[in-house]
Every structure is written in C-alpha cells, then in structure tokens.
Scaffold this motif. Sequence first.
Motif, PDB file in Angstrom:
ATOM      1  N   LEU A   1       0.840  -1.200   0.000  1.00 25.73           N
ATOM      2  CA  LEU A   1       0.000   0.000   0.000  1.00 25.73           C
ATOM      3  C   LEU A   1       0.871   1.244   0.000  1.00 25.73           C
ATOM      4  CD1 LEU A   1      -2.903   1.235   0.326  1.00 25.73           C
ATOM      5  CD2 LEU A   1      -2.445   1.214   2.804  1.00 25.73           C
ATOM      6  N   VAL A   2       0.553   2.209  -0.868  1.00 23.29           N
ATOM      7  CA  VAL A   2       1.322   3.447  -0.952  1.00 23.29           C
ATOM      8  C   VAL A   2       0.388   4.643  -0.808  1.00 23.29           C
ATOM      9  CG1 VAL A   2       3.102   2.423  -2.408  1.00 23.29           C
ATOM     10  CG2 VAL A   2       1.161   3.582  -3.487  1.00 23.29           C
ATOM     11  N   TYR A   3       0.974   5.791  -0.466  1.00 20.30           N
ATOM     12  CA  TYR A   3       0.182   7.016  -0.442  1.00 20.30           C
ATOM     13  C   TYR A   3       0.775   8.053  -1.390  1.00 20.30           C
ATOM     14  CZ  TYR A   3       3.552   9.200   2.887  1.00 20.30           C
ATOM     15  OH  TYR A   3       4.666   9.722   3.507  1.00 20.30           O
TER      16      TYR A   3
ATOM     17  N   GLY B   1      -6.551   5.816  -8.532  1.00 18.87           N
ATOM     18  CA  GLY B   1      -6.633   4.587  -7.746  1.00 18.87           C
ATOM     19  C   GLY B   1      -5.970   4.627  -6.393  1.00 18.87           C
ATOM     20  N   TYR B   2      -5.435   5.776  -5.987  1.00 14.01           N
ATOM     21  CA  TYR B   2      -4.793   5.853  -4.672  1.00 14.01           C
ATOM     22  C   TYR B   2      -5.824   5.637  -3.573  1.00 14.01           C
ATOM     23  CZ  TYR B   2      -0.265   7.508  -6.371  1.00 14.01           C
ATOM     24  OH  TYR B   2       0.961   7.594  -6.971  1.00 14.01           O
ATOM     25  N   GLN B   3      -5.480   4.764  -2.629  1.00 17.03           N
ATOM     26  CA  GLN B   3      -6.342   4.496  -1.491  1.00 17.03           C
ATOM     27  C   GLN B   3      -5.860   5.201  -0.230  1.00 17.03           C
ATOM     28  OE1 GLN B   3      -7.288   0.268  -1.140  1.00 17.03           O
ATOM     29  NE2 GLN B   3      -6.748   0.012  -3.303  1.00 17.03           N
TER      30      GLN B   3
ATOM     31  N   GLN C   1       3.816   2.875   2.412  1.00 18.63           N
ATOM     32  CA  GLN C   1       5.025   3.335   1.743  1.00 18.63           C
ATOM     33  C   GLN C   1       4.739   4.654   1.031  1.00 18.63           C
ATOM     34  OE1 GLN C   1       8.379   2.120   1.377  1.00 18.63           O
ATOM     35  NE2 GLN C   1       8.570   4.144   0.425  1.00 18.63           N
ATOM     36  N   GLU C   2       5.583   5.643   1.262  1.00 18.52           N
ATOM     37  CA  GLU C   2       5.459   6.904   0.533  1.00 18.52           C
ATOM     38  C   GLU C   2       5.765   6.674  -0.941  1.00 18.52           C
ATOM     39  OE1 GLU C   2       6.886  11.569   0.920  1.00 18.52           O
ATOM     40  OE2 GLU C   2       7.978  10.017   2.027  1.00 18.52           O
TER      41      GLU C   2
END
Length: 402
Positions: free
Chosen positions: A119-121, A143-145, A338-339
């Motif tokens: 998972l990334v932001y 699609g960023y969660q 994860q950035e």
Amino acid sequence: MSAIEKVEVLVTGAGRNFVTLRITTSDGVQGLGDATLNGRELSVASYLRDHIAPLLKGRDSTRIEDTWQYLYKGAYWRRGPVTMTAIAAVDMALWDIKGKVVGLPVYQLLGGKSRDKVLVYGHASGSDLPSLIDDMTEFRERGYQAIRAQMAVPGMGGTYGVRKGAIYEPAAADLPDEQLWSTEMYLKFAPDYLGKVREEFGFDFHLLHDVHHRLTPIEAARFGKDVEPMRLFWMEDPTPAENQETFRLIREHTTTPIAVGEVLNSIWDVQHLITNQLIDYVRTSVTHAGGITHLRRIFDLAALYQVRSGSHGPTDLSPVSLAAAVSLDIAIPNFGIQEHMVFAPETQEVFRGYPQFAAGYVTPSEAPGLGVEYDDAAAAKFPYDPKYLPVARRADGSLHDW
C-alpha cells in the motif's frame, strides 16, 4: 570468493540531483545503491569516493553484514546522515549483487513475501481549496487508497508540501528560498481544510497530513486533538524529534496516530520512540538509515512494540531506493504504508525497472537483485545542478524549523 573489483560514484541531475554507487565484482556482476542526501549530495559522494571506495576493493562481496559493521565501527565517527547514507549505498549495492548472483529478487532473500502488494500514499496539494479538491480528485481517479493532503496557508506562499507543477521540487538554485511561517495561522487553518476534504470525499480512503516538524509539543497535541474527527491515518513529524520524551505529551492528549523518522538515521535514534510506544509509524528510509540491513533491524525492533513501518520515499531518493524499500515492505510482518511519488521523466530515463504503481499499490520487481538499471549515457545528459532546500522565518525574522 566474489571480490569487489570496482567502485564508482555516479552523480547526475536527472530531474533531481542523485548520487548512485555502482559496485562491480571480479565476476562482472554489478550492484546499485542510492547515496542521495538532498542539498548535501556531494558530501556523501566524497565520503564514498575518498574514504569508502579504497576500503571496499578486494573485499568479499557476499559478506554484507561484516561489511556493514566494518564501515560503521571502523570509522570511529558513527551515525549521522552523511555516514549512514554512504553505508546504505554500499549495503544496497551488495544486496543487489547477491540477488543477481543467486538469480532471485532481493525480497526473496529477506524471507519472501508477507503480502502480495504494498500500500502506498500519494501527495495531493493545492494553493487553495478548489485546487486541492481537484488534485485529490485526480489521485482518487488514479486509484490511490491513501492520500496526503497539503494546502497553502493564506498569506504564506511558500507553505510546505504544495507543488508548483506536476513534480514536487522544493529545492532551488542559488541561496535557499526564505519562506514566511506563522504557527498561529497554520493551527487555525489546517484542521479546517482537512475537514473540508473529508466532507468532499468521505471516509472510504486513508487521509494523511505532514506537519513537517513545525509545532511545539503542546501545539502538536492541540492539532492532533483538533483533527481527530477527520480520522487521519497519521500526522507526520508533528514536532522536531531531538527531544523525544516530549512525544509523551502529544500522546497523552490525542488519539491521532503519529509518524516520525525521516530525518533520523539509526536504530539508536528511534529506540526511545519505539520502545516507549510514543509513535505509531517509524519513517526511517532505506537510504538515510544504513540500507536494507539496518532498516530491517529498525523494523524488527518496531514490531515488538506494535509500531509499523512508513518509510520515507520522496523523489529526492532515487528509484534504487524505492526498489530497496519495497523489497523490505513486501517481506516484513509489520508493514504500514510506503510513501510514493511519480518520478520526473528525466529520472525515469536514467533509472529503469523500478516498482510500478497500480490501483493504490506497488509490487517489487521479479528481476534478480533490486531490478533497477542505470543508463550512463542518459545520465550524462543531466549534469549536477546545485540546489538548496528552503528555510522558514517567522514574521519577526527569526528562523523556524522548515
């Protein structure tokens, strides 16, 4: 024995200024490590070229742990961002080589997958609320969660985290940009716009915010309490981490999760924060905290205290760093997030094969090693261009934490 035969320090200004270490063994296998320290790049380049490279030639490339200890303990002068970034570059390159020799991606050497994807932001920002909402919408559509939201405080044009174009680049040529800062204005404004983001988009995604070391502990406690209704995934670096016991005051006054660590460089720098459970996410980066070997130690310690990872990963760290970070992310049991930022086209021209984004996640390369290749011909087109990060001043002219 596969001996280290050649050590190269490669500097390029491909979108951002990057320092890359390339190690070649007697068998002709090459490994890459990221040695970038934004705004102080050449200090690490010199440390590697003038002090570490002569020590590496002829050493057994398979002895990763021994080499780490040799470079850390052997220098006598320990820790700090320059030393730990240089050691990290060597460590990454040796893991890259080992993966290539055995024909496996590095994450397989770390125990294999603990999850299928990472998972990334992303980083949404705006000069005003309409532009922030537009940017948030774009990130959601991609699609960023999980999305970090930063907005310019009215009257402070240089507010941290606000992009001026498609790629975020706060550094500037010549002398550092001096930006106005008012804690009072920020504390009044930031909770309001974060609330409006939630009103617009709801609660079906993770919302993050970076305070960027700007507040005193009691101010950070007030901020954390004010934003509790927004249910932030975390508030990042709410106060400078030099006096770590002050995080207890923040903890006592708010349930907003706390993330800290991007400017910290070793397990000893975060030991108190972790063992006293004063933070929820540790953000040390693979490039600035001693590489894969040492960052794994930090994450293993954190796991004992229910602290999760949240590795620093901006675009002033190269794709080699991203590949190394994701190799750890996919393997450790206490991964958090994860950035993730989009690299400039010039960066993508020089560095090829790094982890790719899809629907809010990234996955590691399945190529042997870290899976990143460095194009020398492309790098030569982008000479080093000295730049400095900004500084912040209050209205009375005194310096504040940027």
